[in-house]
Motif scaffolding. Structure first.
Motif, PDB file in Angstrom:
ATOM      1  N   GLU A  48      63.266   2.889 -41.916  1.00 26.49           N
ATOM      2  CA  GLU A  48      63.345   2.035 -43.100  1.00 26.49           C
ATOM      3  C   GLU A  48      62.374   0.862 -42.993  1.00 26.49           C
ATOM      4  O   GLU A  48      61.790   0.424 -43.979  1.00 26.49           O
ATOM      5  N   ARG A  49      62.199   0.363 -41.774  1.00 26.65           N
ATOM      6  CA  ARG A  49      61.270  -0.751 -41.573  1.00 26.65           C
ATOM      7  C   ARG A  49      59.839  -0.332 -41.871  1.00 26.65           C
ATOM      8  O   ARG A  49      59.079  -1.073 -42.496  1.00 26.65           O
ATOM      9  N   GLN A  50      59.451   0.859 -41.433  1.00 29.44           N
ATOM     10  CA  GLN A  50      58.109   1.355 -41.694  1.00 29.44           C
ATOM     11  C   GLN A  50      57.888   1.600 -43.192  1.00 29.44           C
ATOM     12  O   GLN A  50      56.806   1.337 -43.723  1.00 29.44           O
ATOM     13  N   LYS A  51      58.931   2.076 -43.870  1.00 31.99           N
ATOM     14  CA  LYS A  51      58.818   2.260 -45.318  1.00 31.99           C
ATOM     15  C   LYS A  51      58.582   0.926 -46.010  1.00 31.99           C
ATOM     16  O   LYS A  51      57.764   0.822 -46.943  1.00 31.99           O
ATOM     17  N   ASP A  52      59.289  -0.110 -45.559  1.00 28.46           N
ATOM     18  CA  ASP A  52      59.105  -1.447 -46.140  1.00 28.46           C
ATOM     19  C   ASP A  52      57.672  -1.935 -45.937  1.00 28.46           C
ATOM     20  O   ASP A  52      57.070  -2.545 -46.831  1.00 28.46           O
ATOM     21  N   VAL A  53      57.125  -1.669 -44.759  1.00 28.68           N
ATOM     22  CA  VAL A  53      55.753  -2.085 -44.456  1.00 28.68           C
ATOM     23  C   VAL A  53      54.765  -1.362 -45.363  1.00 28.68           C
ATOM     24  O   VAL A  53      53.834  -1.968 -45.915  1.00 28.68           O
ATOM     25  N   LEU A  54      54.944  -0.060 -45.542  1.00 28.46           N
ATOM     26  CA  LEU A  54      54.033   0.707 -46.390  1.00 28.46           C
ATOM     27  C   LEU A  54      54.164   0.305 -47.854  1.00 28.46           C
ATOM     28  O   LEU A  54      53.169   0.275 -48.591  1.00 28.46           O
ATOM     29  N   ASP A  55      55.372  -0.029 -48.279  1.00 28.42           N
ATOM     30  CA  ASP A  55      55.546  -0.539 -49.645  1.00 28.42           C
ATOM     31  C   ASP A  55      54.816  -1.873 -49.811  1.00 28.42           C
ATOM     32  O   ASP A  55      54.209  -2.144 -50.858  1.00 28.42           O
ATOM     33  N   ALA A  56      54.863  -2.704 -48.778  1.00 23.85           N
ATOM     34  CA  ALA A  56      54.149  -3.982 -48.818  1.00 23.85           C
ATOM     35  C   ALA A  56      52.640  -3.747 -48.888  1.00 23.85           C
ATOM     36  O   ALA A  56      51.923  -4.437 -49.622  1.00 23.85           O
ATOM     37  N   ALA A  57      52.159  -2.760 -48.128  1.00 24.80           N
ATOM     38  CA  ALA A  57      50.728  -2.444 -48.153  1.00 24.80           C
ATOM     39  C   ALA A  57      50.309  -1.927 -49.529  1.00 24.80           C
ATOM     40  O   ALA A  57      49.233  -2.279 -50.036  1.00 24.80           O
ATOM     41  N   LEU A  58      51.151  -1.096 -50.141  1.00 32.27           N
ATOM     42  CA  LEU A  58      50.849  -0.605 -51.485  1.00 32.27           C
ATOM     43  C   LEU A  58      50.776  -1.758 -52.480  1.00 32.27           C
ATOM     44  O   LEU A  58      49.875  -1.818 -53.321  1.00 32.27           O
ATOM     45  N   ALA A  59      51.725  -2.680 -52.375  1.00 26.08           N
ATOM     46  CA  ALA A  59      51.728  -3.837 -53.281  1.00 26.08           C
ATOM     47  C   ALA A  59      50.457  -4.665 -53.112  1.00 26.08           C
ATOM     48  O   ALA A  59      49.870  -5.134 -54.085  1.00 26.08           O
ATOM     49  N   LEU A  60      50.020  -4.826 -51.867  1.00 26.43           N
ATOM     50  CA  LEU A  60      48.804  -5.591 -51.608  1.00 26.43           C
ATOM     51  C   LEU A  60      47.561  -4.874 -52.128  1.00 26.43           C
ATOM     52  O   LEU A  60      46.637  -5.506 -52.634  1.00 26.43           O
TER      53      LEU A  60
END
Length: 212
Positions: free
Chosen positions: A14-26
């Protein structure tokens, strides 16, 4: 987490998914200004964790695109229970997922950035982002659908010589002018009813074109 491997939802914490979602947003907000530092800051994690999970910035970019593409679910295949109904259901689900992902704001923004930098290493993005999106978008979709198409041919439900040609036909029937219209700023919204209708239409047309 190796960038060369296709990422699936079950392969990520779940933590890695959050990171990738943050990268997509950026990527949507900043485009070519994406850095490991900016992702770490947005996701409230250390750069060391990013390097451990994704290797480097190229790996992070690849994983981010793969994470977005993983929302198009694969089609379960089983020779023992494969018939025309299973083929139709699988193609329709795949097409509907694809339309949902392509018409979403994140995919539109990501594809715009990728087109802007296709064939270049502009502003230090590292690897060609256009190539990353191409390899982990359309090419990955082709690999994901290939077993279904081959099983359909084996079962006598489809007739084609080249799998790549059959996939590209299906791609055209599903996407039509949707992607280019969205990339050029058309603000129409594809609702759920329209997605299901278009997925069904594309599947019906594909089966007619490739019937035995």
């Amino acid at each position: 987490m190796k960038a060369e491997l296709e990422i699936s939802e079950t392969a990520l914490t779940e933590r890695q998914k959050d990171v990738l979602d943050a990268a997509l947003a950026l990527l949507v907000e900043a485009g070519d200004k994406l850095t490991m530092t900016s992702v770490a800051r947005r996701a409230s994690c250390s750069k060391e964790s990013l390097y451990k999970w994704f290797g480097d910035r190229d790996g992070l970019l690849t994983a981010t695109v793969q994470w977005q593409a993983s929302k198009v679910r694969g089609v379960p295949v089983s020779r023992n229970a494969f018939d025309r109904d299973a083929l139709v259901a699988g193609l329709e689900r795949f097409a509907a997922d694809w339309l949902r992902v392509l018409s979403g704001k994140i995919s539109v923004a990501l594809n715009r950035v990728a087109v802007t930098h296709a064939g270049t290493d502009k502003h230090g993005l590292g690897r060609d982002l256009g190539g990353i999106v191409l390899e982990n978008g359309p090419f990955a979709m082709a690999r994901r659908l290939e077993p279904v198409l081959l099983l359909g041919r084996e079962a006598g439900l489809l007739k084609f010589e080249q799998t790549d040609e059959a996939f590209r036909t299906f791609f055209g029937l599903v996407v039509r002018d949707l992607q280019i219209r969205l990339l050029l700023g058309d603000r129409f919204e594809l609702g759920e009813a329209a997605i299901e209708r278009d997925a069904k239409r594309a599947t019906e047309q594909f089966l007619v074109l490739y019937k035995p």
